[in-house]
Design a protein around this motif. Structure first.
Motif, PDB file in Angstrom:
ATOM      1  N   SER B 215      35.346  68.364   8.645  1.00 45.70           N
ATOM      2  CA  SER B 215      35.655  67.341   7.634  1.00 45.70           C
ATOM      3  C   SER B 215      35.081  65.972   8.027  1.00 45.70           C
ATOM      4  CB  SER B 215      37.165  67.252   7.403  1.00 45.70           C
ATOM      5  OG  SER B 215      37.825  66.965   8.615  1.00 45.70           O
ATOM      6  N   ASN B 245      40.871  68.395   3.144  1.00 46.93           N
ATOM      7  CA  ASN B 245      41.205  69.063   4.407  1.00 46.93           C
ATOM      8  C   ASN B 245      42.690  68.982   4.732  1.00 46.93           C
ATOM      9  OD1 ASN B 245      40.571  66.232   4.875  1.00 46.93           O
ATOM     10  ND2 ASN B 245      40.876  66.646   7.049  1.00 46.93           N
ATOM     11  N   ILE B 332      39.250  73.151   6.445  1.00 49.33           N
ATOM     12  CA  ILE B 332      38.568  72.373   5.414  1.00 49.33           C
ATOM     13  C   ILE B 332      38.500  73.251   4.170  1.00 49.33           C
ATOM     14  CG2 ILE B 332      36.307  73.063   6.360  1.00 49.33           C
ATOM     15  CD1 ILE B 332      35.182  70.419   5.266  1.00 49.33           C
TER      16      ILE B 332
END
Lengths: 435, 435
Positions: B215, B245, B332
């Protein structure tokens, strides 16, 4: 690769395989040495180098800082040229995108125009805006050339100047480049329009043939070859053609003939001595050529002083004329290097021409001449050429194969060509100091 | 080119051709922008980027800073890799020649070993002395691997340390490199032997998966994509996958499930909104994957929140396991990008993987998976892969041809891959600031 692989044979005579084997064995040290050299002396923007491979010797015989022939490179290697151009131009123009190419003025030479179109195409593909600014004195408006065999189109625009800046186009279309790439060897002199402009000119105009002497280049090459020979422990003669020079020669008036005769004599003696050390049974010869100039004019093969003394009027006239009609005023007498590379059956003489952009070898081709012998200049007008793109680049040696295998021979070519490139880099550095 | 040319078809759906046409049209500006970016933020040593071409959208889905797969590149483009390696290494080691590669520890993966052998071979051909220093804990002496299919031989030497210097070999054979090239993604943690050494480690160990989060990368990518989209005047979504995320997920214990469910829901809504703007009638989907990790483990295709809630025990276990047995602790949730590229008949899904060394695109291949659909992760174990080397590099666009012609599609790939490379460069710069 789709291109024809040239059927070239090199006579496997003694030391050359040893030299190639040595270059392969010492590759990492050689590349480290080159990296150090380029840090001290940045490489020219581009160059092409004519090599002669005599089997026992591999040496450069001409270094062109304003190369043509880009159309003869293998298009499969365009990506290499593109990388190298990006690397070269990002040093000059890190944050700008406009490049102006200043070409030769002989617009009727189709081969040159094809080369120019290929060069401009490569610069565009490298991600730059590129236009052509011509210094042709009679060019009043844009000239479009749209009948090239390659199908490419060229637009030649009159180069203009305002204050210390050159540009092309007008009004909204005005294009002020970040840098000028010179593709004109300035045999006809340095154009005033390029003097003292704020944009960098690369390679610098001072390296044009109006200022440059072949003997300066080969003098610097001699030093480079000596340093390199020490690095890898060889006789520098194996990569270095001996030479001498005469400052004032007028072939028509037979002025300077004594200088020429005595230098030819001394040089032939030196070559004979070297041939005897290496047990070479060929007949020594020298090449006499104009100190300044290109396009293979004014180049003569000489095997004895008699050859000089017995020159007839026509031969004198030919020697006296160089490109753009300049009179030859100095001559370099260079050790002749046999080319043992041939193409076809019956054999035509062939010599490799290596192209570099920045300090990267980007390709090359063989110049083949079916009317010339292996001890003659092959860069000669009037006879058929055959351009053979290398099917491999010169950067991929394979130590697991025979030293004379094609990728390895090409690596050797790339090394010797870069030695000449380094000599040219030192020429530029010296010119800047003297500027 | 001798390689197979992949028979790939891209569905010519609306905006993608427009995007490719735009990239071609603005090439010089794009390249100038990239040059400026690399001056501000130097590119990572190397990287590979997985792209997905949905026809209406072209976006990176994974950026690997310690790439394998060098054996899958087209050997015709070795010279490009060699140039780029020279350019990358000469910045780190301008006057030295010794490079040590620190590889992954899984020595039983033949594919990885072939890649390692290909990488080491390229570094040697670029003119460096190169040896392999392994951090395998049980490696007491040199391990020779001489049964690779390629015929290449690998020597893995135990990495040693003395003071602040790492080396391999002993006595006369001791090899102290100028720099360490890391080809280990450090999923298993940063090895102590590489901490605080005087030699530069590139890419830096801090960018291994023990520190890095996907992320972070895609957050930086979002900024890069926004700047780029502004430059060429497009919606950045066309090159940027949406994502969200969750910090703490334990699939086995079903911890963090609410975060996952709500984020999947919101992301699916965002994608649906975008699809409706562009008139796309496909079903939106998202990919859930581990924040840290590679090798395609722990990757799941999700079309609704039900898919998350109904995960069975086996699927949970699979999501919980990542490489080297680390537990997945963050996830994520990334917009799924359909791949519309297919190979063969009946069609197998294909996705391009682009390789870069320094800031140069050096090649790529298609990852083809005959057991996976066009909305699934193709970097998955257990099924046959087909690697198809690109027959053209990504650096040679041809504006005179259709935007979807192969060289032009490859140019578009090279641009989007470099956007991901730039995001990775900014990750490295930020890590150094925080170091």
């Amino acid at each position: 690769m789709t291109s024809t692989v040239p059927n070239l044979c090199t006579a496997p005579v003694g030391p050359v395989l040893k030299l190639e084997a040595k270059l392969l064995e010492r590759q990492a040290d050689i590349e480290t040495w080159f990296r150090r050299q380029w840090l001290e002396t940045p490489a020219p923007f581009y160059a092409s180098v004519d090599l002669r491979n005599a089997g026992f010797k591999l040496a450069p015989v001409d270094t062109n800082l304003f190369p043509a022939g880009f159309n003869n490179l293998n298009p499969d290697f365009d990506p290499l040229c593109i990388h190298a151009l990006q690397s070269a131009i990002e040093r000059i123009c890190p944050t700008a995108a406009g490049i102006l190419v200043v070409p030769e003025n002989h617009t009727r030479n189709r081969f040159y125009l094809e080369s120019l179109a290929a060069l401009v195409d490569l610069i565009a593909k490298a991600g730059f805006h590129v236009r052509i600014g011509s210094t042709m004195p009679d060019l009043e408006q844009d000239q479009i050339i749209d009948d090239l065999e390659s199908g490419r189109t060229l637009r030649l625009e009159p180069l203009r100047r305002s204050g210390d800046e050159v540009y092309v186009g007008e009004g909204e279309d005005r294009f002020s480049p970040c840098a000028v790439v010179l593709n004109n060897d300035l045999s006809g002199g340095r154009p005033a329009i390029l003097e003292a402009i704020r944009q960098p000119v690369t390679p610098p105009a001072i390296l044009g043939w109006s200022n440059r002497l072949k003997s300066d280049h080969f003098g610097l090459y001699q030093q480079v070859a000596a340093e390199f020979a020490e690095l890898i422990g060889i006789d520098s003669w194996l990569v270095d053609p001996l030479f001498r020079n005469c400052g004032k020669i007028n072939f028509m008036k037979r002025e300077g003939e004594e200088c020429l005769v005595s230098n030819v004599e001394m040089l032939l003696e030196d070559i004979t001595a070297k041939y005897s050390v290496y047990g070479i049974e060929e007949e020594p010869f020298v090449i006499v050529k104009a100190e300044a100039g290109t396009y293979g004019m004014g180049v003569m093969t000489v095997k004895s002083t008699d050859d000089v003394l017995s020159l007839n009027r026509n031969a004198r006239k030919k020697m006296a004329s160089a490109k753009d009609g300049r009179e030859v005023s100095g001559a370099i007498i260079q050790e002749g290097v046999y080319t043992f590379e041939t193409w076809n059956d019956p054999a035509d003489s062939a010599e490799p021409v290596i192209y570099m952009i920045d300090h990267y070898v980007v390709g090359g081709f063989y110049r083949v001449h079916d009317g010339r012998g292996r001890n003659e200049n092959l860069n000669a007008p009037g006879a058929r050429f055959q351009m053979l793109a290398f099917s491999e680049s010169c950067t991929r040696p394979d130590p697991s194969r025979d030293p004379d295998a094609q990728p390895n021979k090409f690596y050797a070519y790339g090394v010797v060509a870069r030695l000449a490139l380094l000599a040219a880099a030192r020429e530029i550095a010296r010119a800047h100091q003297g500027d």
